[in-house]
Design a protein around this motif. Sequence first.
Motif, PDB file in Angstrom:
ATOM      1  N   LYS A 207      -5.477  15.708  34.193  1.00  0.00           N
ATOM      2  CA  LYS A 207      -6.142  16.991  33.985  1.00  0.00           C
ATOM      3  C   LYS A 207      -6.724  17.033  32.574  1.00  0.00           C
ATOM      4  N   ASN A 208      -7.792  17.781  32.416  1.00  0.00           N
ATOM      5  CA  ASN A 208      -8.404  17.947  31.099  1.00  0.00           C
ATOM      6  C   ASN A 208      -7.599  18.971  30.291  1.00  0.00           C
ATOM      7  N   GLU A 209      -6.488  18.520  29.755  1.00  0.00           N
ATOM      8  CA  GLU A 209      -5.555  19.425  29.092  1.00  0.00           C
ATOM      9  C   GLU A 209      -5.950  19.672  27.640  1.00  0.00           C
ATOM     10  N   ASP A 210      -5.796  20.905  27.202  1.00  0.00           N
ATOM     11  CA  ASP A 210      -5.942  21.251  25.795  1.00  0.00           C
ATOM     12  C   ASP A 210      -4.853  20.514  25.011  1.00  0.00           C
ATOM     13  N   ILE A 211      -5.218  19.873  23.903  1.00  0.00           N
ATOM     14  CA  ILE A 211      -4.227  19.078  23.168  1.00  0.00           C
ATOM     15  C   ILE A 211      -3.085  19.930  22.622  1.00  0.00           C
ATOM     16  N   ASN A 212      -3.315  21.211  22.437  1.00  0.00           N
ATOM     17  CA  ASN A 212      -2.248  22.093  21.967  1.00  0.00           C
ATOM     18  C   ASN A 212      -1.170  22.308  23.030  1.00  0.00           C
ATOM     19  N   LYS A 213      -1.464  21.872  24.250  1.00  0.00           N
ATOM     20  CA  LYS A 213      -0.504  22.019  25.343  1.00  0.00           C
ATOM     21  C   LYS A 213       0.131  20.683  25.737  1.00  0.00           C
ATOM     22  N   TYR A 214      -0.055  19.664  24.915  1.00  0.00           N
ATOM     23  CA  TYR A 214       0.524  18.357  25.218  1.00  0.00           C
ATOM     24  C   TYR A 214       2.049  18.424  25.248  1.00  0.00           C
ATOM     25  N   LEU A 215       2.603  17.882  26.319  1.00  0.00           N
ATOM     26  CA  LEU A 215       4.047  17.742  26.424  1.00  0.00           C
ATOM     27  C   LEU A 215       4.473  16.382  25.886  1.00  0.00           C
ATOM     28  N   LYS A 216       5.646  16.339  25.304  1.00  0.00           N
ATOM     29  CA  LYS A 216       6.197  15.058  24.870  1.00  0.00           C
ATOM     30  C   LYS A 216       6.504  14.204  26.096  1.00  0.00           C
ATOM     31  N   ASP A 217       6.346  12.890  25.946  1.00  0.00           N
ATOM     32  CA  ASP A 217       6.690  11.934  27.000  1.00  0.00           C
ATOM     33  C   ASP A 217       5.805  12.092  28.239  1.00  0.00           C
ATOM     34  N   THR A 218       4.595  12.631  28.042  1.00  0.00           N
ATOM     35  CA  THR A 218       3.656  12.818  29.144  1.00  0.00           C
ATOM     36  C   THR A 218       2.281  12.280  28.756  1.00  0.00           C
ATOM     37  N   LYS A 219       1.718  11.440  29.595  1.00  0.00           N
ATOM     38  CA  LYS A 219       0.392  10.876  29.354  1.00  0.00           C
ATOM     39  C   LYS A 219      -0.642  11.676  30.133  1.00  0.00           C
ATOM     40  N   TYR A 220      -1.814  11.899  29.520  1.00  0.00           N
ATOM     41  CA  TYR A 220      -2.864  12.688  30.151  1.00  0.00           C
ATOM     42  C   TYR A 220      -4.113  11.829  30.366  1.00  0.00           C
ATOM     43  N   TYR A 221      -4.826  12.126  31.448  1.00  0.00           N
ATOM     44  CA  TYR A 221      -6.104  11.480  31.723  1.00  0.00           C
ATOM     45  C   TYR A 221      -7.188  12.552  31.827  1.00  0.00           C
ATOM     46  N   TYR A 222      -8.391  12.195  31.349  1.00  0.00           N
ATOM     47  CA  TYR A 222      -9.502  13.135  31.288  1.00  0.00           C
ATOM     48  C   TYR A 222     -10.712  12.596  32.044  1.00  0.00           C
ATOM     49  N   LYS A 223     -11.475  13.530  32.589  1.00  0.00           N
ATOM     50  CA  LYS A 223     -12.802  13.194  33.082  1.00  0.00           C
ATOM     51  C   LYS A 223     -13.770  13.504  31.956  1.00  0.00           C
ATOM     52  N   TYR A 224     -14.309  12.434  31.358  1.00  0.00           N
ATOM     53  CA  TYR A 224     -15.126  12.583  30.147  1.00  0.00           C
ATOM     54  C   TYR A 224     -16.366  11.699  30.277  1.00  0.00           C
ATOM     55  N   ASN A 225     -17.562  12.312  30.209  1.00  0.00           N
ATOM     56  CA  ASN A 225     -18.822  11.579  30.374  1.00  0.00           C
ATOM     57  C   ASN A 225     -18.839  10.786  31.692  1.00  0.00           C
ATOM     58  N   ASN A 226     -18.394  11.466  32.751  1.00  0.00           N
ATOM     59  CA  ASN A 226     -18.382  10.883  34.107  1.00  0.00           C
ATOM     60  C   ASN A 226     -17.462   9.670  34.239  1.00  0.00           C
ATOM     61  N   LYS A 227     -16.499   9.555  33.364  1.00  0.00           N
ATOM     62  CA  LYS A 227     -15.505   8.480  33.436  1.00  0.00           C
ATOM     63  C   LYS A 227     -14.107   9.074  33.318  1.00  0.00           C
ATOM     64  N   ILE A 228     -13.122   8.363  33.852  1.00  0.00           N
ATOM     65  CA  ILE A 228     -11.721   8.742  33.676  1.00  0.00           C
ATOM     66  C   ILE A 228     -11.167   7.947  32.500  1.00  0.00           C
ATOM     67  N   ILE A 229     -10.739   8.657  31.479  1.00  0.00           N
ATOM     68  CA  ILE A 229     -10.204   7.991  30.285  1.00  0.00           C
ATOM     69  C   ILE A 229      -8.822   8.538  29.966  1.00  0.00           C
ATOM     70  N   SER A 230      -8.040   7.744  29.234  1.00  0.00           N
ATOM     71  CA  SER A 230      -6.692   8.167  28.838  1.00  0.00           C
ATOM     72  C   SER A 230      -6.757   9.119  27.653  1.00  0.00           C
ATOM     73  N   ASP A 231      -5.655   9.801  27.388  1.00  0.00           N
ATOM     74  CA  ASP A 231      -5.621  10.702  26.235  1.00  0.00           C
ATOM     75  C   ASP A 231      -5.855   9.933  24.929  1.00  0.00           C
ATOM     76  N   LYS A 232      -5.418   8.670  24.888  1.00  0.00           N
ATOM     77  CA  LYS A 232      -5.660   7.854  23.694  1.00  0.00           C
ATOM     78  C   LYS A 232      -7.152   7.697  23.436  1.00  0.00           C
ATOM     79  N   GLU A 233      -7.903   7.347  24.472  1.00  0.00           N
ATOM     80  CA  GLU A 233      -9.355   7.203  24.336  1.00  0.00           C
ATOM     81  C   GLU A 233     -10.018   8.542  24.029  1.00  0.00           C
ATOM     82  N   TYR A 234      -9.538   9.579  24.703  1.00  0.00           N
ATOM     83  CA  TYR A 234     -10.094  10.922  24.487  1.00  0.00           C
ATOM     84  C   TYR A 234      -9.929  11.361  23.042  1.00  0.00           C
ATOM     85  N   LEU A 235      -8.733  11.171  22.502  1.00  0.00           N
ATOM     86  CA  LEU A 235      -8.462  11.589  21.127  1.00  0.00           C
ATOM     87  C   LEU A 235      -9.258  10.770  20.127  1.00  0.00           C
ATOM     88  N   LYS A 236      -9.396   9.474  20.385  1.00  0.00           N
ATOM     89  CA  LYS A 236     -10.149   8.604  19.480  1.00  0.00           C
ATOM     90  C   LYS A 236     -11.643   8.873  19.541  1.00  0.00           C
TER      91      LYS A 236
END
Length: 245
Positions: A207-236
């Motif tokens: 889900k496209n989660e707001d970073i202020n709502k990040y849970l510990k020990d949970t990985k997030y994936y985003y739909k960004y520029n028509n691609k699925i990317i990890s929270d690591k890629e999203y943040l970078k």
Amino acid sequence: MKNIKKFKINYLTLYFLLISFLCGYIKNACIIFLIVLFHELGHVVICKIFKYKINSIEIFPFGGVTKIDKLLNNSIIKDLLISIMGIIFQLFIFLITDNVVVLKYNKYIMLFNLLPIIPLDGSKILFEIYALIMPYKKVIKYYYITSFIFIIIYFIFNYKYNLNNYMIIILFIYKTIEVIKNRNILYEKFILERALYDIKFNKVKNKNEDINKYLKDTKYYYKYNNKIISDKEYLKNKYYLDKYK
């Protein structure tokens, strides 16, 4: 012990030992000191099992503070085990001795360390419980609020007692205020770790989660520029680049 960079006995402990010596209670003080060391040994053993480096150990009259070289995004289960292992080691004391004095002090120290007051183990255990159900940013907030509430409760029940209690209360307040001052740094470090390191998480959310709502020990994936990317890629690629460009 070779991986421990610094071992320190806090000035409150030295004061406690001196007063005990002058009052003729040096035997009792030594028993308490040894129980505290045994408690910290529990933290050291579990850190060795997880292969974490220990930066320092500081011994207080009521327990110790072991600072470990690990990520804030560490596994909740591992952090819980690290926090509770000192108390578990104290349980072994009930099995290996029947000395009334030793058992009495061991019980008091164990129960004391379970109080949810910073920097006691009880506060760290509660921190991980909070992390199971709420975003990390809120966890930090409730962490120090809970600590202050229990400092007040502790003061209400102990304000008539001796100078030792007042010194301990001052230490509690100082450590809690320290967390409040560093709360934004802690949160930024929590987020930055996700952008810099390949971290293994136990949960995944698409889900496209707001970073202020990040849970510990949970990985997030985003739909960004028509691609699925990890929270690591999203943040970078988005958050930190947008923030600092």
